[in-house]
Enzyme design. Structure first.
Site, mmCIF file in Angstrom:
data_model
loop_
_atom_site.group_PDB
_atom_site.id
_atom_site.type_symbol
_atom_site.label_atom_id
_atom_site.label_comp_id
_atom_site.label_asym_id
_atom_site.label_seq_id
_atom_site.Cartn_x
_atom_site.Cartn_y
_atom_site.Cartn_z
ATOM 1 N N SER A 72 -10.866 -1.439 -2.438
ATOM 2 C CA SER A 72 -9.970 -0.865 -1.427
ATOM 3 C C SER A 72 -8.994 0.165 -2.008
ATOM 4 O O SER A 72 -8.210 -0.149 -2.907
ATOM 5 C CB SER A 72 -9.173 -1.993 -0.762
ATOM 6 O OG SER A 72 -8.139 -1.459 0.036
ATOM 7 N N ASN A 73 -9.056 1.361 -1.471
ATOM 8 C CA ASN A 73 -8.076 2.400 -1.825
ATOM 9 C C ASN A 73 -6.739 2.101 -1.166
ATOM 10 O O ASN A 73 -5.678 2.371 -1.718
ATOM 11 C CB ASN A 73 -8.559 3.766 -1.349
ATOM 12 C CG ASN A 73 -9.896 4.134 -1.945
ATOM 13 O OD1 ASN A 73 -10.025 4.227 -3.157
ATOM 14 N ND2 ASN A 73 -10.897 4.317 -1.098
#
Ligand code: PLP
Length: 324
Positions: A72-73
């Site tokens: 996840s960014n």
């Protein structure tokens, strides 16, 4: 004025993709560099977090809690922003703890986030449990939804639309990856608010078009209300293309790899394997099919995600036959 904590580097640049335009023999291509928002390798979540963290601060919160995929960014940017603004952070990540962290996960570990793994349990269930537990322990938690995509977070992309119009008022198409829908919902509201005449086309990363259109329309309506604008949005006004779902979320296939290579070799620009690679692959396919006319100006909105280039999962594909 909606309160925000300013930590993004804005406005992000708009650049011409001159060589890519030539090689694809298509419309005039531009890129908006939201991979350069300035917070811990950048990305689209930085803009949303400026507003979400201001709200957390006003409510006296001390711990930010959010959820995402292993790479996840959104979680990486949330943890970094939390550190800068003086919050603790807890991340709920989907799946099992891998033996070795890489890419975004390595950065999250290094940034010092507390990580809760869902295992086989439902993401939102674990997220709510984690929130309740933190509340009971007196950690003063603030829940940031998946992707930062509620009305407050999405508002950031309404304002980003104004930023883009001020930079270039002749864009016919804005093309970008769309997933939790906050970016697209904000853009759609911003287009109305600030009089953008072109089209906003989301390339779906992981959802059938009907699901994503309904999600974006609902969130756009909420966002408009939140900003005090009396507008309603229906799913038929939302442009989504779901022809590029490939092997599923996070799976890099040939089209994504080709898009990454074209951007790297003709523009010296890195896309990411999960989001912008897929959206660019879709845009390239549409160009080859003659979807855009040669006179049109198409802006690819780079939403970031580049730390995933360093995830173990993509190493063998990205090393282009090194080990063969
Ligand atoms: C989260 C993310 C997106 C999708 O944005 P949504 O607002 O969730 O639709 C696109 N690109 C990157 C790199 C992301 O991290």
């Amino acid at each position: 004025m909606l309160s925000k904590i300013s930590f993004a580097h804005l406005p992000t640049p708009v650049e011409n993709l001159t060589r890519l335009t030539q090689v694809l023999k298509g419309p005039h291509l531009l890129v908006k560099r939201d991979d350069q928002t300035g917070m811990a390798f950048g990305g689209n979540k930085t803009r949303k977090l400026e507003y979400l963290l201001a709200d957390a601060q006003e409510r006296g919160a001390e711990t930010l809690i959010t959820a995402g995929a292993v790479q996840s960014n959104h979680c990486r940017q949330t943890t970094a922003a939390a550190n800068k603004a003086g919050f603790n952070s807890i991340l709920v990540l989907v799946g099992e703890r891998p033996a070795a962290p890489s890419g975004n996960l390595l950065l999250n570990q290094f940034l010092g986030a507390e990580i809760v793994w869902t295992g086989t349990e439902d993401r939102d269930l674990v997220l709510n449990q984690t929130y309740e537990k933190a509340l009971n322990e007196g950690l003063k938690p603030y829940l940031i939804p998946y992707g930062g995509s509620n009305a407050r977070g999405a508002s950031a992309y309404a304002f980003a639309m104004q930023e883009m119009i001020d930079q270039d008022n002749n864009v016919d198409w804005v093309v970008f990856p769309s997933s939790s829908g906050g970016t697209q919902a904000g853009m759609v509201v911003g287009a109305e608010m600030f009089g953008y005449q072109g089209k906003v086309l989301g390339i779906s990363i992981d959802e059938p078009s009907l699901v994503l259109k309904e999600r974006v329309a609902a969130l756009a309506e909420e966002t408009a209300q939140f900003l005090g604008i009396d507008r309603s949005f229906t799913k038929d006004q939302i442009l989504v293309n779901d022809s590029y779902l490939g092997g599923g979320y996070g799976i890099m296939g040939e089209p994504e790899l080709e898009a990454l290579q074209l951007f790297a070799r003709y523009e010296g620009l890195f896309l990411d394997p999960v989001y912008t690679g897929r959206a660019a692959a879709g845009m390239i396919d549409l160009i080859r099919k003659g979807f855009f006319s040669a006179q049109e100006r198409v802006l690819f909105w780079h939403t970031g995600g580049t730390p995933a280039l360093f995830a173990n999962a993509y190493e063998s594909q990205l090393s282009l036959g090194w080990k063969d």
